[in-house]
Design a protein around this motif. Structure first.
Motif, PDB file in Angstrom:
ATOM      1  N   SER A   1      45.335  29.940  -2.573  1.00 24.73           N
ATOM      2  CA  SER A   1      45.191  28.723  -1.519  1.00 24.73           C
ATOM      3  C   SER A   1      43.735  28.144  -1.791  1.00 24.73           C
ATOM      4  N   GLY A   2      42.930  28.438  -2.778  1.00 23.79           N
ATOM      5  CA  GLY A   2      41.743  28.062  -3.213  1.00 23.79           C
ATOM      6  C   GLY A   2      40.755  27.350  -2.127  1.00 23.79           C
ATOM      7  N   GLY A   3      40.258  26.126  -2.501  1.00 24.24           N
ATOM      8  CA  GLY A   3      39.264  25.474  -1.866  1.00 24.24           C
ATOM      9  C   GLY A   3      38.089  25.718  -1.904  1.00 24.24           C
TER      10      GLY A   3
ATOM     11  N   ILE B   1      35.227  22.166   3.093  1.00 20.03           N
ATOM     12  CA  ILE B   1      35.193  20.898   2.260  1.00 20.03           C
ATOM     13  C   ILE B   1      36.029  20.680   1.220  1.00 20.03           C
ATOM     14  N   LEU B   2      36.952  21.442   1.097  1.00 19.64           N
ATOM     15  CA  LEU B   2      38.064  21.452   0.085  1.00 19.64           C
ATOM     16  C   LEU B   2      39.302  22.228   0.392  1.00 19.64           C
ATOM     17  N   SER B   3      40.427  21.442   0.412  1.00 17.97           N
ATOM     18  CA  SER B   3      41.801  22.255   0.873  1.00 17.97           C
ATOM     19  C   SER B   3      42.835  21.797  -0.337  1.00 17.97           C
ATOM     20  N   GLY B   4      43.902  22.386  -0.090  1.00 18.14           N
ATOM     21  CA  GLY B   4      44.993  22.041  -1.116  1.00 18.14           C
ATOM     22  C   GLY B   4      44.818  22.210  -2.547  1.00 18.14           C
ATOM     23  N   THR B   5      44.062  23.108  -3.128  1.00 13.05           N
ATOM     24  CA  THR B   5      43.879  23.460  -4.314  1.00 13.05           C
ATOM     25  C   THR B   5      44.152  24.824  -4.698  1.00 13.05           C
ATOM     26  N   ARG B   6      43.979  25.398  -5.878  1.00 16.58           N
ATOM     27  CA  ARG B   6      43.979  27.009  -5.945  1.00 16.58           C
ATOM     28  C   ARG B   6      43.210  27.416  -7.146  1.00 16.58           C
TER      29      ARG B   6
END
Length: 389
Positions: free
Chosen positions: A105-107, A125-130
């Motif tokens: 789920s990263g971020g 400060i960051l979502s929607g990455t992996r």
């Protein structure tokens, strides 16, 4: 993420190393790879403190966050698998420490401190990455978070508040590890963590905007161990790894297992874990040198080279991925030396990540990605305070 000239100059002065010494100093200081020797702070303590850290005399530690737990004094739950990180000065005093999450789920998240070092906030400060591994700070005060997978991108984030990063596709699509910004030459340098990885540089079309520009991969000519090597650059597409571009792969050099990357005083430092090397590239001259190679000396203390940061005293701090879980220092001098600075005990199935100094240089932050359990949900983030030179 607009920034006026005054803020740019202020952040450049606070966020990076001084340019007073310049690349000529480092070419002399690193004329030969570092050898094991005594460190500037003396030996580590014989036993660990309450947080599991062995530190030199005069240094102390605290845990500032743990994965899955609320950060003290806030309502924010710290992310799993903390990885690369950096510190940023805040308007009105204090600073923020940013940390990636190397999970599916990263971020990335941030902890904010006041001028005395007390925690006053924490936020996403960051979502929607992996698989956000390392990254790097920019002189204009943003965090570049790197995704480490085959279609990974670089995301530019605002570390000052709850926010959402913006993808910077022009910086390439590959298994990104870390990025370093050279404000003097107006370029960025990027590492790739695969067995066929390359060293890249990115030249923005309009500095310092990262929406468009030219991406290139490096080719080595000469012997970096002998100090005779230079880098030249081959233009590549930003849509796939250089190793998958037939017109580029045969013309460029493999840097297998690229890891940490940091710019300071005219030099780009980066590490490759496949051969336990620390490299130094001087953009002004094109020179490439190996400043540390674990295979050169029996019992070299630094193995599993990973994230790297340079202190105000120009010492290079390198975190270990595995091994005996140390952060080691490469110190300029005659001869150049490498020595352990700290060791974390009880975290043998983890790795040390994200070393970063507070803007005043008095506090060192880093994480143990998998903590004592060996699970991504068991991460710890530490602060070490002491008489850093």
């Amino acid at each position: 993420m607009r920034l006026d000239r005054r803020d740019f100059l202020r952040l450049s002065a606070l966020g990076g190393g001084t340019l007073a010494l310049g690349p000529a100093f480092w070419q002399a200081a690193y004329a030969a790879p570092a050898e094991p020797g005594p460190g500037p702070y003396g030996a580590m303590s014989g036993s660990a403190d309450a947080n599991g850290l062995r530190l030199p005399a005069g240094f102390s530690s605290r845990v500032v966050a743990r994965s899955g737990r609320v950060v003290a004094g806030t309502s924010y739950t710290w992310h799993s698998a903390p990885d690369g990180g950096a510190c940023f000065p805040m308007n009105g005093g204090g600073w923020a420490y940013v940390s990636n999450s190397e999970t599916s789920s990263g971020g990335a998240s941030a902890i904010r401190f006041d001028g005395g070092g007390a925690i006053v906030g924490a936020y996403r400060i960051l979502s929607g990455t992996r698989t956000n591994c390392a990254g790097g700070p920019t002189p204009w005060g943003t965090w570049l978070s790197c995704e480490e997978h085959g279609s990974g991108r670089v995301w530019e984030c605002d570390p000052t508040k709850s926010s959402q990063g913006v993808a910077r596709g022009a910086l390439g699509t590959f298994a990104h590890e870390a990025v370093a910004v050279d404000p003097d030459d107006g370029r960025l340098y990027l590492t790739e963590d695969t067995s066929s990885g390359r060293l890249y540089r990115f030249t923005p079309s309009a500095w310092p905007v990262l929406t468009a520009g030219t991406l290139e991969a490096a080719k080595v000519t000469g012997d970096p161990m002998a100090g005779t090597a230079t880098l030249t650059w081959v233009v590549c597409a930003a849509t796939s790894p250089a190793s998958e571009q037939s017109s580029v792969a045969s013309k460029t050099t493999v840097f297998s297992g690229g890891e940490g990357c940091w710019y300071d005083s005219g030099v780009v430092y980066f590490t490759t874990k496949s051969n336990n090397r620390v490299w130094a590239h001087t953009p002004a001259t094109g020179k490439l040198e190996v400043i540390y190679d674990a295979s050169l000396y029996s019992g070299s203390p630094l193995t599993g080279v990973d994230n790297v940061v340079v202190s105000r005293s120009k010492d290079i701090y390198v975190a270990e991925d595995g091994g005996n879980m140390e952060i080691c220092i490469i110190t300029p001098g005659t001869p150049r030396t490498v020595s352990p600075f700290l060791r974390l005990e009880g975290h043998s199935s983890s790795e040390l990540c994200g070393p970063a100094f507070s803007p005043d240089g008095r506090r060192l932050y880093f994480s143990s990605q998998r903590g004592t359990t060996g699970s991504s949900s068991g991460g710890y983030t530490f602060e070490v305070t002491g008489p850093f030179r």
